[in-house]
Design a protein around this motif. Structure first.
Motif, mmCIF file in Angstrom:
data_model
loop_
_atom_site.group_PDB
_atom_site.id
_atom_site.type_symbol
_atom_site.label_atom_id
_atom_site.label_comp_id
_atom_site.label_asym_id
_atom_site.label_seq_id
_atom_site.Cartn_x
_atom_site.Cartn_y
_atom_site.Cartn_z
ATOM 1 N N GLU A 66 28.529 16.976 47.888
ATOM 2 C CA GLU A 66 29.884 17.086 47.074
ATOM 3 C C GLU A 66 29.691 18.042 45.653
ATOM 4 O O GLU A 66 30.347 18.948 45.374
ATOM 5 N N ASP A 67 28.517 17.542 44.990
ATOM 6 C CA ASP A 67 28.174 18.319 43.785
ATOM 7 C C ASP A 67 28.164 19.900 44.312
ATOM 8 O O ASP A 67 28.241 20.605 43.425
ATOM 9 N N ARG A 68 27.190 20.254 45.220
ATOM 10 C CA ARG A 68 26.943 21.767 45.408
ATOM 11 C C ARG A 68 28.073 22.508 45.724
ATOM 12 O O ARG A 68 28.120 23.295 45.529
ATOM 13 N N SER A 69 29.103 21.744 46.678
ATOM 14 C CA SER A 69 30.396 22.289 46.739
ATOM 15 C C SER A 69 31.031 22.668 45.601
ATOM 16 O O SER A 69 31.752 23.849 45.427
ATOM 17 N N GLY A 70 31.180 21.676 44.749
ATOM 18 C CA GLY A 70 31.827 21.764 43.472
ATOM 19 C C GLY A 70 31.046 23.028 42.582
ATOM 20 O O GLY A 70 32.101 23.896 42.017
ATOM 21 N N MET A 71 29.935 23.001 42.520
ATOM 22 C CA MET A 71 29.067 24.130 41.821
ATOM 23 C C MET A 71 29.597 25.332 42.476
ATOM 24 O O MET A 71 29.652 26.418 41.675
ATOM 25 N N ILE A 72 29.448 25.414 43.889
ATOM 26 C CA ILE A 72 29.735 26.962 44.274
ATOM 27 C C ILE A 72 31.447 27.244 43.894
ATOM 28 O O ILE A 72 31.599 28.311 43.608
ATOM 29 N N ASN A 73 32.520 26.239 44.064
ATOM 30 C CA ASN A 73 33.670 26.511 43.470
ATOM 31 C C ASN A 73 33.743 27.059 42.188
ATOM 32 O O ASN A 73 34.438 27.903 41.943
ATOM 33 N N GLY A 74 32.952 26.398 41.228
ATOM 34 C CA GLY A 74 32.946 26.952 39.896
ATOM 35 C C GLY A 74 32.378 28.187 39.825
ATOM 36 O O GLY A 74 32.932 29.099 39.109
ATOM 37 N N ASN A 75 31.454 28.620 40.663
ATOM 38 C CA ASN A 75 30.668 29.788 40.728
ATOM 39 C C ASN A 75 31.899 31.001 40.867
ATOM 40 O O ASN A 75 31.829 32.151 40.537
ATOM 41 N N VAL A 82 35.193 37.685 36.512
ATOM 42 C CA VAL A 82 34.369 38.690 35.943
ATOM 43 C C VAL A 82 34.857 39.778 36.810
ATOM 44 O O VAL A 82 34.770 41.030 36.455
ATOM 45 N N LEU A 83 35.258 39.657 38.068
ATOM 46 C CA LEU A 83 35.657 40.778 39.098
ATOM 47 C C LEU A 83 36.792 41.322 38.409
ATOM 48 O O LEU A 83 37.036 42.464 38.433
ATOM 49 N N GLY A 84 37.863 40.515 38.119
ATOM 50 C CA GLY A 84 39.135 40.824 37.522
ATOM 51 C C GLY A 84 39.023 41.693 36.509
ATOM 52 O O GLY A 84 39.481 42.818 35.945
ATOM 53 N N GLU A 85 37.941 41.393 35.703
ATOM 54 C CA GLU A 85 37.734 42.129 34.001
ATOM 55 C C GLU A 85 37.278 43.322 34.643
ATOM 56 O O GLU A 85 37.520 44.483 34.006
ATOM 57 N N LYS A 86 36.107 43.416 35.350
ATOM 58 C CA LYS A 86 35.544 44.839 35.898
ATOM 59 C C LYS A 86 36.764 45.588 36.481
ATOM 60 O O LYS A 86 36.445 46.966 36.311
ATOM 61 N N ARG A 87 37.577 45.202 37.338
ATOM 62 C CA ARG A 87 38.576 45.814 37.951
ATOM 63 C C ARG A 87 39.567 46.451 36.893
ATOM 64 O O ARG A 87 40.036 47.683 36.902
ATOM 65 N N GLN A 88 39.782 45.737 35.792
ATOM 66 C CA GLN A 88 40.517 46.252 34.659
ATOM 67 C C GLN A 88 40.027 47.303 33.980
ATOM 68 O O GLN A 88 40.439 48.530 33.887
ATOM 69 N N ASN A 89 38.552 47.250 33.615
ATOM 70 C CA ASN A 89 37.583 48.447 33.093
ATOM 71 C C ASN A 89 37.833 49.296 34.015
ATOM 72 O O ASN A 89 37.791 50.787 33.433
ATOM 73 N N LEU A 90 37.528 49.426 35.043
ATOM 74 C CA LEU A 90 37.492 50.468 36.168
ATOM 75 C C LEU A 90 38.879 51.167 36.170
ATOM 76 O O LEU A 90 39.110 52.719 36.078
ATOM 77 N N GLU A 91 39.942 50.337 36.169
ATOM 78 C CA GLU A 91 41.411 51.069 35.972
ATOM 79 C C GLU A 91 41.412 51.986 34.814
ATOM 80 O O GLU A 91 42.041 53.161 34.682
ATOM 81 N N MET A 92 40.947 51.293 33.542
ATOM 82 C CA MET A 92 41.180 51.836 32.430
ATOM 83 C C MET A 92 40.235 53.335 32.355
ATOM 84 O O MET A 92 40.788 54.112 31.984
ATOM 85 N N CYS A 93 39.133 53.099 32.964
ATOM 86 C CA CYS A 93 38.285 54.620 32.794
ATOM 87 C C CYS A 93 39.097 55.653 33.992
ATOM 88 O O CYS A 93 38.919 56.762 33.468
ATOM 89 N N MET A 94 39.546 55.242 34.858
ATOM 90 C CA MET A 94 40.375 56.129 35.606
ATOM 91 C C MET A 94 41.602 56.704 35.071
ATOM 92 O O MET A 94 41.828 57.980 35.283
ATOM 93 N N ALA A 95 42.255 55.709 34.362
ATOM 94 C CA ALA A 95 43.361 56.384 33.653
ATOM 95 C C ALA A 95 42.864 57.490 32.565
ATOM 96 O O ALA A 95 43.662 58.297 32.330
ATOM 97 N N VAL A 96 41.722 57.175 31.673
ATOM 98 C CA VAL A 96 41.235 58.129 30.886
ATOM 99 C C VAL A 96 40.737 59.229 31.471
ATOM 100 O O VAL A 96 40.971 60.493 31.088
ATOM 101 N N MET A 97 40.157 59.241 32.737
ATOM 102 C CA MET A 97 39.666 60.616 33.472
ATOM 103 C C MET A 97 40.681 61.060 33.724
ATOM 104 O O MET A 97 40.909 62.227 33.614
#
Length: 111
Positions: A66-75, A82-97
């Motif tokens: 149960e602890d390992r499952s919880g840790m994986i869920n947290g990760n 982080v993926l959402g932030e990276k996607r926003q950065n990519l979209e901003m770079c694409m817009a600037v380009m």
């Protein structure tokens, strides 16, 4: 994560009163099983990674899963953020380009 959830549920269903001496199928691989009898269900061997197994009482093994499952869920939650932030950065770079390309095309037309 799914494997830990399934393991925790299976360990929760095991009890020495009803399962000791019970015939069961023991997996040798993902698709090969042999018949066996459950002898000491108060302790289980727990795969802790890289081929190491630890003998633990059934409730402790269930808590570990149960602890390992919880840790994986947290990760997963952290990675999704982080993926959402990276996607926003990519979209901003694409817009600037795109803006720079548009400016460059306008300059070339003006010449």
């Amino acid at each position: 994560q799914q494997a830990y959830d399934m393991s925790a549920r299976a360990l929760g269903a095991v009890s020495s009163d009803k399962d000791e001496g019970k015939e069961t199928l023991v997996p040798l691989s993902n698709s090969v099983y042999v018949r066996g009898k459950a002898c000491d269900v108060d302790k289980v061997l727990l795969n802790v990674g890289t081929g190491y197994f630890v003998e633990k009482p059934t409730p402790a093994a269930q808590k570990h899963c149960e602890d390992r499952s919880g840790m994986i869920n947290g990760n997963i939650g952290s990675l999704a953020k982080v993926l959402g932030e990276k996607r926003q950065n990519l979209e901003m770079c694409m817009a600037v380009m795109q803006q720079k390309m548009n400016q460059q095309q306008q300059q070339q037309r003006a010449q």
